[in-house]
Design a protein around this motif. Structure first.
Motif, PDB file in Angstrom:
ATOM      1  N   GLN A  15      21.361   2.095 -16.617  1.00  0.00           N
ATOM      2  CA  GLN A  15      21.987   2.805 -15.608  1.00  0.00           C
ATOM      3  C   GLN A  15      22.983   3.982 -15.633  1.00  0.00           C
ATOM      4  O   GLN A  15      22.933   4.911 -15.601  1.00  0.00           O
ATOM      5  CB  GLN A  15      22.311   2.171 -14.302  1.00  0.00           C
ATOM      6  N   ASN A  23      30.100  10.830  -8.678  1.00  0.00           N
ATOM      7  CA  ASN A  23      29.625  10.331  -7.642  1.00  0.00           C
ATOM      8  C   ASN A  23      28.653   9.088  -8.097  1.00  0.00           C
ATOM      9  O   ASN A  23      28.612   8.008  -7.507  1.00  0.00           O
ATOM     10  CB  ASN A  23      28.982  11.183  -6.856  1.00  0.00           C
ATOM     11  N   SER A  24      27.608   9.369  -8.867  1.00  0.00           N
ATOM     12  CA  SER A  24      26.667   8.250  -9.241  1.00  0.00           C
ATOM     13  C   SER A  24      27.323   7.396 -10.096  1.00  0.00           C
ATOM     14  O   SER A  24      26.764   5.974  -9.977  1.00  0.00           O
ATOM     15  CB  SER A  24      25.447   8.924  -9.983  1.00  0.00           C
ATOM     16  N   GLU A  26      30.202   6.017  -9.371  1.00  0.00           N
ATOM     17  CA  GLU A  26      30.701   5.430  -8.260  1.00  0.00           C
ATOM     18  C   GLU A  26      29.728   4.503  -7.552  1.00  0.00           C
ATOM     19  O   GLU A  26      29.707   3.274  -7.309  1.00  0.00           O
ATOM     20  CB  GLU A  26      31.556   6.329  -7.057  1.00  0.00           C
ATOM     21  N   ASP A  27      28.558   5.223  -7.241  1.00  0.00           N
ATOM     22  CA  ASP A  27      27.457   4.460  -6.849  1.00  0.00           C
ATOM     23  C   ASP A  27      27.303   3.104  -7.602  1.00  0.00           C
ATOM     24  O   ASP A  27      26.933   2.045  -7.185  1.00  0.00           O
ATOM     25  CB  ASP A  27      26.043   5.292  -6.875  1.00  0.00           C
ATOM     26  N   VAL A  28      27.003   3.241  -8.981  1.00  0.00           N
ATOM     27  CA  VAL A  28      26.875   2.169  -9.706  1.00  0.00           C
ATOM     28  C   VAL A  28      27.906   1.009  -9.729  1.00  0.00           C
ATOM     29  O   VAL A  28      27.706   0.025  -9.569  1.00  0.00           O
ATOM     30  CB  VAL A  28      26.601   2.462 -11.381  1.00  0.00           C
ATOM     31  N   ARG A  29      28.993   1.684  -9.590  1.00  0.00           N
ATOM     32  CA  ARG A  29      30.216   0.804  -9.379  1.00  0.00           C
ATOM     33  C   ARG A  29      30.042  -0.159  -8.126  1.00  0.00           C
ATOM     34  O   ARG A  29      30.191  -1.513  -8.339  1.00  0.00           O
ATOM     35  CB  ARG A  29      31.678   1.262  -9.365  1.00  0.00           C
ATOM     36  N   ILE A  30      29.599   0.377  -7.076  1.00  0.00           N
ATOM     37  CA  ILE A  30      29.361  -0.216  -5.908  1.00  0.00           C
ATOM     38  C   ILE A  30      28.406  -1.107  -6.251  1.00  0.00           C
ATOM     39  O   ILE A  30      28.465  -2.282  -5.438  1.00  0.00           O
ATOM     40  CB  ILE A  30      29.287   0.730  -4.449  1.00  0.00           C
ATOM     41  N   LYS A  31      27.288  -0.636  -6.503  1.00  0.00           N
ATOM     42  CA  LYS A  31      26.023  -1.703  -6.597  1.00  0.00           C
ATOM     43  C   LYS A  31      26.441  -2.859  -7.524  1.00  0.00           C
ATOM     44  O   LYS A  31      25.895  -3.769  -6.859  1.00  0.00           O
ATOM     45  CB  LYS A  31      25.158  -0.730  -7.609  1.00  0.00           C
TER      46      LYS A  31
END
Ligand code: PHE
Length: 345
Positions: A15, A23-24, A26-31
């Protein structure tokens, strides 16, 4: 557990590779690391592991967490670098493009006329002088043979500041200053360009306007000198075919006095709109310096004589450049001023 850790490792590598912006990332971090993220879930599962497996997976999970954090950071640094180089690429300046045209100011028609007159008279040995615009009654009138109550004061509508101070109505005021200031009482040859003020305001008169005064004082100065000088002056300003006409007139500071007309330079004297079909344009006041003026300002009229002249610079500029409204000279309209940038005027 081991399987899951492996899977997460390969997922994250996959990923992170395809990520293009912050932004994406950050999405990976949250995921993976967020409250409900996959690693967080694993940590929850870890609690229920049998005791003997805990040390092994504890270490593995910690390593996983660190690894993910590090690779996210790494990716973030790379993203930033990519962003900067992209920006630099976009902001590249093409130095070979033609430059923007710089709009330059041009000289005001009045400045042009003043400079032209100064050049001419300096070449004939004159000084360029000046005097105060806020003048005294004494210098503007009395020392020019216009005592208080003299009816000729009515010729000029005056802005009085007090009974003694006023805005000068004529550059002739400087005549008296120059004569008074000349300690040796020697010869004088001066021109005085400057602002003057009168209570008038319409298309051909402004409450503030410009004059140029001329004064010559020496031994044996005669009308012939005045006539010759004005001829040179007007031919220089308006063209070599210009002719002069002297009409008797009255000024308290000159005797005899004249109004001087020039032949219309537009129609050559035949008659047109500019000269109101007379063939002549009135441009100057002039005369032989009155003996009273010489005497009052320290010159002996039995030894010295002189001539003086005065002309309105605004009027001269208006005729020279065919300007019909004097107010255009003072309105600072760029469309008007641009016209004087031409090489041929
Ligand atoms: N000062 C006079 C005016 O303003 C002009 C003038 C100057 C006349 C010098 C004679 C001599 O009308």
């Amino acid at each position: 557990m081991e399987e899951k850790i492996k899977k997460i490792k390969s997922q994250i590598a996959e990923q992170l590779k395809s990520i293009k912006d912050k932004n994406s990332l950050e999405d990976v971090r949250i995921k993976f690391l967020g409250k409900k993220g996959e690693v967080t879930e694993l940590l929850k599962e870890f609690k229920d592991l049998p005791k003997e497996e805990k040390p092994k997976f504890g270490k593995a999970l910690n390593e996983l967490k660190n690894e993910i954090e590090n690779s996210i950071k790494e990716r973030e640094t790379k993203l930033k670098a990519e962003e900067i180089s992209k920006k630099l690429e976009e902001e590249k300046i093409d130095v070979t493009l033609p430059s923007k045209k710089i709009i330059r100011g041009s000289k005001h028609p009045l400045t042009r006329v003043i400079e032209e007159i100064e050049d001419l008279f300096v070449s004939m040995g004159y000084d360029v002088c000046s005097g105060p615009e806020l003048e005294t009654d004494e210098f503007c009138f009395e020392r020019l043979n216009l005592p208080k109550g003299h009816p000729a004061r009515d010729m000029q509508d005056t802005f009085y500041i007090t009974t003694e101070y006023l805005l000068r109505t004529q550059t002739s005021a400087v005549q008296a200053h120059t004569m008074m200031d000349n300690k040796e009482k020697g010869p004088i040859r001066e021109i005085v360009p400057g602002k003057t003020y009168r209570r008038e305001d319409d298309a051909t008169h402004s409450h503030q306007f410009n004059q140029v005064e001329g004064l010559v004082v020496d031994k044996d100065i005669s009308f012939a000198d005045l006539k010759g000088t004005l001829e040179i002056f007007m031919k220089h300003m308006l063209g070599p075919n210009t002719e002069l006409r002297f009409r008797p007139s009255y000024f308290p500071f000159t005797e005899p006095s004249y109004e001087v007309d020039v032949s219309c330079f537009k129609c050559g004297g035949k008659g047109c709109n500019l000269c109101k079909h007379t063939g002549w344009i009135e441009l100057l006041g002039a005369g032989i310096v009155h003996p009273n003026v010489l005497r009052m300002n320290g010159y002996d009229p039995d030894v010295y004589s002189g001539f003086a002249f005065g002309t309105g610079l605004d009027r001269l500029a208006m005729f020279k450049y065919e300007i019909t409204d004097i107010r255009l000279l003072y309105s600072n309209d760029v469309r008007f001023l641009e016209q004087f940038d031409r090489k041929d005027i």
